[in-house]
Motif scaffolding. Sequence first.
Motif, short mmCIF file in Angstrom:
data_model
loop_
_atom_site.label_atom_id
_atom_site.label_comp_id
_atom_site.label_asym_id
_atom_site.label_seq_id
_atom_site.Cartn_x
_atom_site.Cartn_y
_atom_site.Cartn_z
N LEU A 167 -6.62 1.29 4.79
CA LEU A 167 -6.57 0.57 3.70
C LEU A 167 -7.43 -0.41 2.98
O LEU A 167 -7.46 -0.91 1.64
CB LEU A 167 -5.51 0.05 4.09
CG LEU A 167 -4.35 0.91 4.44
CD1 LEU A 167 -3.04 -0.52 4.88
CD2 LEU A 167 -4.10 1.76 3.26
N VAL A 169 -5.95 2.10 -1.54
CA VAL A 169 -7.77 1.37 -1.03
C VAL A 169 -7.69 -0.47 -1.56
O VAL A 169 -7.56 -0.04 -2.77
CB VAL A 169 -8.30 2.30 -1.46
CG1 VAL A 169 -10.17 1.45 -0.32
CG2 VAL A 169 -8.55 3.30 0.47
N ALA A 222 1.09 -1.15 0.01
CA ALA A 222 -0.37 -0.12 0.19
C ALA A 222 0.62 1.14 0.48
O ALA A 222 1.67 1.27 0.81
CB ALA A 222 -1.18 -0.24 1.31
N THR A 273 -3.71 2.91 8.72
CA THR A 273 -4.03 1.50 8.51
C THR A 273 -5.28 0.61 8.43
O THR A 273 -5.98 -0.33 7.56
CB THR A 273 -2.78 0.32 8.49
OG1 THR A 273 -3.19 0.31 9.77
CG2 THR A 273 -1.55 1.05 8.89
N HIS A 317 -3.84 7.14 0.49
CA HIS A 317 -3.27 5.66 0.65
C HIS A 317 -4.08 4.85 -0.92
O HIS A 317 -5.38 5.57 -1.09
CB HIS A 317 -2.91 5.59 1.49
CG HIS A 317 -4.52 5.31 2.18
ND1 HIS A 317 -5.35 3.93 1.96
CD2 HIS A 317 -4.91 6.70 3.31
CE1 HIS A 317 -6.88 4.36 3.24
NE2 HIS A 317 -6.45 5.95 3.89
#
Length: 150
Positions: free
Chosen positions: A129, A96, A86, A126, A94
């Motif tokens: 994510l 996904v 990631a 995180t 970020h």
Amino acid sequence: MAYAGNIRGSTNLTLAFDGGHTRLTGRHAVHGATVQPSATLSGTAHFDLTPGTALENAGTIAPGNSVGRMTINGDYRQTSTGRLHAEFDAAGTHDVIAVNGRVDLAGTLELAAEPDWYSSTWAVSTGSLIEAPQLTATLMPCVSPPPPQP
């Protein structure tokens, strides 16, 4: 290899990524998919899997083409050899992986910083994510190389 079209074969086609790096975009209606330990699958693909099947990751999944999103309509299983790579940037954006089915995670979470300036108080969550209604996770080691300099 890179493919930007759509793949259709939900009743009879299972994708097998056996090695190397494959980047997919587009919408793919397939019976299932498997990423082997020596393979990497990346891109902004949207997978529509046959009910009862899964995208199984024993290799590396890297959502997006840099920071981006991969969507799976079906289940996602990451084995103990699997790696979720990631990327994130200094603005807090970020990668996904969005799964509309069950998620079973093992293996490794690898975080990679995009080149930029990061303040000493910068952080990334995180927990966002992976978007999924049902998630089961075994402890995933988290590895993160130092951010590259711009």
